[in-house]
Design an enzyme around this catalytic site. Structure first.
Site, PDB file in Angstrom:
ATOM      1  N   LYS A 282      -9.481   8.533   1.173  1.00  0.00           N
ATOM      2  CA  LYS A 282      -9.845   7.068   0.555  1.00  0.00           C
ATOM      3  C   LYS A 282      -9.685   6.938  -0.230  1.00  0.00           C
ATOM      4  O   LYS A 282     -11.478   7.148  -0.101  1.00  0.00           O
ATOM      5  CB  LYS A 282      -9.531   5.742   1.971  1.00  0.00           C
ATOM      6  CG  LYS A 282      -9.923   5.054   1.829  1.00  0.00           C
ATOM      7  CD  LYS A 282      -9.907   4.277   3.520  1.00  0.00           C
ATOM      8  CE  LYS A 282      -9.747   2.265   2.794  1.00  0.00           C
ATOM      9  NZ  LYS A 282      -9.880   1.853   4.253  1.00  0.00           N
TER      10      LYS A 282
ATOM     11  N   ASP B 252      -8.519   1.402   9.693  1.00  0.00           N
ATOM     12  CA  ASP B 252      -8.547   0.498   8.265  1.00  0.00           C
ATOM     13  C   ASP B 252      -9.599  -0.505   8.515  1.00  0.00           C
ATOM     14  O   ASP B 252      -9.934  -1.396   8.955  1.00  0.00           O
ATOM     15  CB  ASP B 252      -7.739  -0.432   7.698  1.00  0.00           C
ATOM     16  CG  ASP B 252      -6.460   0.317   6.674  1.00  0.00           C
ATOM     17  OD1 ASP B 252      -6.636   1.655   6.979  1.00  0.00           O
ATOM     18  OD2 ASP B 252      -5.348   0.024   6.261  1.00  0.00           O
TER      19      ASP B 252
ATOM     20  N   GLY C 221       1.004  -1.171   0.047  1.00  0.00           N
ATOM     21  CA  GLY C 221       0.062  -0.428  -0.048  1.00  0.00           C
ATOM     22  C   GLY C 221       0.566   1.293   0.099  1.00  0.00           C
ATOM     23  O   GLY C 221       2.028   1.403   0.290  1.00  0.00           O
TER      24      GLY C 221
ATOM     25  N   ASP D 110      -0.140  -4.351   8.210  1.00  0.00           N
ATOM     26  CA  ASP D 110      -0.148  -2.938   7.209  1.00  0.00           C
ATOM     27  C   ASP D 110      -1.312  -1.927   8.365  1.00  0.00           C
ATOM     28  O   ASP D 110      -1.644  -0.932   7.862  1.00  0.00           O
ATOM     29  CB  ASP D 110      -0.253  -3.224   5.818  1.00  0.00           C
ATOM     30  CG  ASP D 110      -1.381  -4.245   5.226  1.00  0.00           C
ATOM     31  OD1 ASP D 110      -1.061  -5.105   5.901  1.00  0.00           O
ATOM     32  OD2 ASP D 110      -2.771  -3.120   4.692  1.00  0.00           O
TER      33      ASP D 110
ATOM     34  N   GLY E  94      -2.475   1.492  -2.101  1.00  0.00           N
ATOM     35  CA  GLY E  94      -2.655   2.310  -3.181  1.00  0.00           C
ATOM     36  C   GLY E  94      -3.710   3.320  -3.522  1.00  0.00           C
ATOM     37  O   GLY E  94      -3.904   3.394  -4.983  1.00  0.00           O
TER      38      GLY E  94
ATOM     39  N   ARG F 111       2.107   3.033   9.647  1.00  0.00           N
ATOM     40  CA  ARG F 111       1.773   1.404  10.325  1.00  0.00           C
ATOM     41  C   ARG F 111       2.913   1.235  10.507  1.00  0.00           C
ATOM     42  O   ARG F 111       3.910   1.142   9.959  1.00  0.00           O
ATOM     43  CB  ARG F 111       1.678   0.794   9.134  1.00  0.00           C
ATOM     44  CG  ARG F 111      -0.322   1.575   8.269  1.00  0.00           C
ATOM     45  CD  ARG F 111      -0.098   2.016   6.936  1.00  0.00           C
ATOM     46  NE  ARG F 111      -1.464   3.007   7.103  1.00  0.00           N
ATOM     47  CZ  ARG F 111      -2.665   2.312   6.738  1.00  0.00           C
ATOM     48  NH1 ARG F 111      -2.998   1.243   6.775  1.00  0.00           N
ATOM     49  NH2 ARG F 111      -3.707   2.925   6.698  1.00  0.00           N
TER      50      ARG F 111
HETATM   51  P1  AMP Z   1      -6.671  -3.687   2.882  1.00  0.00           P
HETATM   52  O1  AMP Z   1      -6.531  -5.099   2.941  1.00  0.00           O
HETATM   53  O2  AMP Z   1      -7.471  -3.358   2.742  1.00  0.00           O
HETATM   54  O3  AMP Z   1      -5.944  -2.698   4.128  1.00  0.00           O
HETATM   55  O4  AMP Z   1      -5.490  -3.701   1.241  1.00  0.00           O
HETATM   56  C1  AMP Z   1      -4.478  -3.343   1.066  1.00  0.00           C
HETATM   57  C2  AMP Z   1      -3.616  -2.148   0.851  1.00  0.00           C
HETATM   58  O5  AMP Z   1      -3.791  -2.332  -0.947  1.00  0.00           O
HETATM   59  C3  AMP Z   1      -3.928  -0.984   0.981  1.00  0.00           C
HETATM   60  O6  AMP Z   1      -3.205  -0.451   1.476  1.00  0.00           O
HETATM   61  C4  AMP Z   1      -4.546  -0.772  -0.421  1.00  0.00           C
HETATM   62  O7  AMP Z   1      -3.444   0.453  -0.437  1.00  0.00           O
HETATM   63  C5  AMP Z   1      -4.681  -1.350  -1.393  1.00  0.00           C
HETATM   64  N1  AMP Z   1      -6.025  -1.415  -2.025  1.00  0.00           N
HETATM   65  C6  AMP Z   1      -6.991  -1.988  -1.784  1.00  0.00           C
HETATM   66  N2  AMP Z   1      -8.218  -1.480  -2.279  1.00  0.00           N
HETATM   67  C7  AMP Z   1      -7.338  -1.515  -3.682  1.00  0.00           C
HETATM   68  C8  AMP Z   1      -7.682  -0.735  -4.794  1.00  0.00           C
HETATM   69  N3  AMP Z   1      -9.148  -0.491  -5.418  1.00  0.00           N
HETATM   70  N4  AMP Z   1      -6.909  -0.188  -5.639  1.00  0.00           N
HETATM   71  C9  AMP Z   1      -5.602   0.344  -5.445  1.00  0.00           C
HETATM   72  N5  AMP Z   1      -4.773  -0.370  -4.202  1.00  0.00           N
HETATM   73  C10 AMP Z   1      -6.087  -0.855  -3.104  1.00  0.00           C
HETATM   74 MG    MG Z   2      -5.032  -1.322   4.911  1.00  0.00          MG
END
Ligand code: AMP
Ligand code: MG
Length: 497
Positions: free
Chosen positions: A121, A270, A99, A260, A101, A191
């Site tokens: 976000k 998150d 991330g 993370d 992202g 994080r």
């Molecule tokens: P999460 O499991 O939601 O914590 O996601 C982990 C990482 O994946 C996050 O830090 C984001 O940077 C990336 N991520 C999640 N969803 C998306 C998305 N739709 N587009 C780009 N990056 C994403």
């Molecule tokens: Mg996350």
């Protein structure tokens, strides 16, 4: 002049002052970029309590510029938007670049009321987006908005939420949904995974820079410690232990405790497929994507400890191994003491007695065996009458099928007698620690459906009213305290967001 108006919460958008200290860290920490515009944005939710943190006048939300700014279409003077990169262990597996992202840090609103990161976000792709679209869907923004404010009101450290801005732009998940942007507010979004990124790349100087930055900005009291980096690790361990003790006590399941998703400030961060415990099941897995149950409710304390090992490993170039290990051993007692203290209060016990841990275990076993509603149980326990022949019917009713309730109630009565507990005083203490309202999944879902299908955001507002004062009785809001109706048993939440 500006300071006084900030304190009064009277600032206009253009009067906010920004800094971006994170942006002054070396280039490897982030990429400067602008959010990707969203067509025809509109305001879905605005949280005056978060506006007050930055001194912003409530009336500013009514301006059309507000939605434009908080979806990233328009920048305020002083914004310095950037995406901060981090790594992390996802379901136990290290992902070198994970991330961010889809989140963009606009800057720190800085003034009389401290410094607050404003982060969008879902504001479009970044160089760290991998295969993702950089977007968030309305459903997941509403879930995070409600949960983060609910946790804050429960006294549990959390990132905050200022607003949700929606758009009709379609976003493809398991089905087609619509895009939205959540504005998060926190003192920092750093994080564990931010440290892991640099450690895994062998960039030890960046690990040091980041540790010094975090100490300087967020733990200034540690500057003078004999070994500040070790002191930082110990402080994060203690805060994380206390945080998870609070999660367990309120019945909060995070759902994705990847490293993370662990805040260096010990905040809940998150919110994805989280859940508040309803029918008590200590092995409850709230995340439908978590096949192995790695992040089950009763695993959370151990997983947090595991995550702290990952953080310690990333910091090893700054301390001796033995010192890091000794610090990690402080986790369990900190958690155990914190949890027992919170649970004693939930049980209405004012003193510490030898059998308390056993009584707690047996209480949880009773709840688990009956799948009794966790929040309702503790709230009704506040009304427990210790008179010898009281039937305590509303409580007993939760255990209609249980043969063990009667014996348990007798034992609880004896324990109260041991400290000469007075029912009325106990009730008022218990009602201050046992919420009447938690964010049940079906309540969030109901508000989401109204918002997504009818553009009716009143459900979000009404839920916020009870969640922001979860310990109070709210007139005509009893429905929000009720256990889930039958249709909700089909609901599930997953990592898709
Ligand atoms: P999460 O499991 O939601 O914590 O996601 C982990 C990482 O994946 C996050 O830090 C984001 O940077 C990336 N991520 C999640 N969803 C998306 C998305 N739709 N587009 C780009 N990056 C994403
Ligand atoms: Mg996350």
């Amino acid at each position: 002049m500006n300071t006084a108006r900030a304190e009064l919460g009277a600032l206009r958008l253009e009067e906010l002052r920004f800094d971006n200290r994170y942006g002054r860290l070396p280039q490897d920490f982030h990429t400067r970029l602008s959010p990707t515009p969203l067509p025809e944005p509109y305001l879905v939710a605005f949280n005056p309590a978060a506006a007050e943190l930055i001194g912003l006048a409530h009336s500013e939300a009514a301006r059309s510029e507000f939605a434009e700014i908080f979806c990233g279409n328009r920048l305020l003077p002083g914004f310095d938007p950037l995406a901060a990169v981090y790594a992390g262990h996802q379901f136990g597996v290290f992902v070198p670049q994970l991330g961010d992202g889809r989140a963009i840090l606009l800057g720190e609103a800085s003034g009389a009321l401290g410094r607050w990161d404003l982060q969008l976000k879902g504001s479009g792709r970044t160089p760290y987006s991998r295969m993702g679209d950089g977007r968030a869907v309305l459903r997941s923004c509403i879930r995070e908005y409600l949960a983060s404010e609910a946790m804050h009101a429960l006294g549990i450290p959390s990132t905050r939420a200022l607003a949700i801005v929606g758009s009709d732009q379609p976003v493809i998940r398991e089905s087609v949904e619509s895009a939205a942007v959540l504005t998060r507010v926190a003192p920092s979004h750093v994080r564990f995974g931010t440290f892991e990124l640099f450690a895994s790349r062998g960039q030890q100087e960046h690990v040091r820079t980041l540790a010094d930055y975090v100490i300087d900005q967020h733990y200034p009291q540690l500057r003078e410690a004999r070994a500040p980096h070790l002191a930082l690790l110990r402080e994060v361990i203690a805060r994380t232990a206390r945080l998870v003790a609070q999660w367990q006590a309120v019945g909060f399941c995070h759902g994705v405790m990847n490293t993370d998703n662990m805040s260096i400030l010990g905040l809940t961060i998150d919110y994805g497929p989280y859940g508040f415990m309803e029918g008590y099941n200590w092995a409850h897995v709230c995340n439908h994507s978590d096949d192995g149950g790695r992040y089950a409710y009763n695993m959370q304390p151990r997983i947090a400890h595991w995550n702290l090992y990952c953080l310690a490993e990333a910091l090893l170039s700054l301390m001796e191994m033995e010192d890091a290990e000794a610090a990690l051993h402080e986790y369990e007692p900190e958690f155990e003491q914190g949890y027992l203290r919170l649970m004693r209060a939930k049980l209405g016990l004012a003193s510490e007695q030898a059998g308390d841990a056993a009584l707690l275990q047996d209480t949880l076993k009773l709840l688990h065996d009956s799948r009794a509603d966790y929040t309702t149980f503790f709230r009704r326990l506040g009304d427990f009458s210790s008179a010898p022949h009281a039937d305590n019917a509303p409580l007993a009713e939760l255990f209609a099928q249980s043969a063990s309730y009667g014996a348990w109630a007798g034992r609880y009565r004896l324990r109260l007698a041991l400290e000469a507990s007075v029912d009325a005083g106990r009730k008022s203490r218990m009602n201050r620690v046992n919420p009447k309202y938690v964010l049940r999944n079906y309540l969030a879902e109901t508000a989401i459906r109204k918002a997504a299908d009818e553009r009716d955001y009143g459900g979000i507002e009404r839920l916020m009213q009870v969640l922001q004062r979860p310990y109070d009785e709210h007139a005509r809001m009893q429905a929000y305290a009720e256990p889930a109706p039958p249709w909700a048993s089909a609901l599930s939440v997953s990592c898709s967001s």
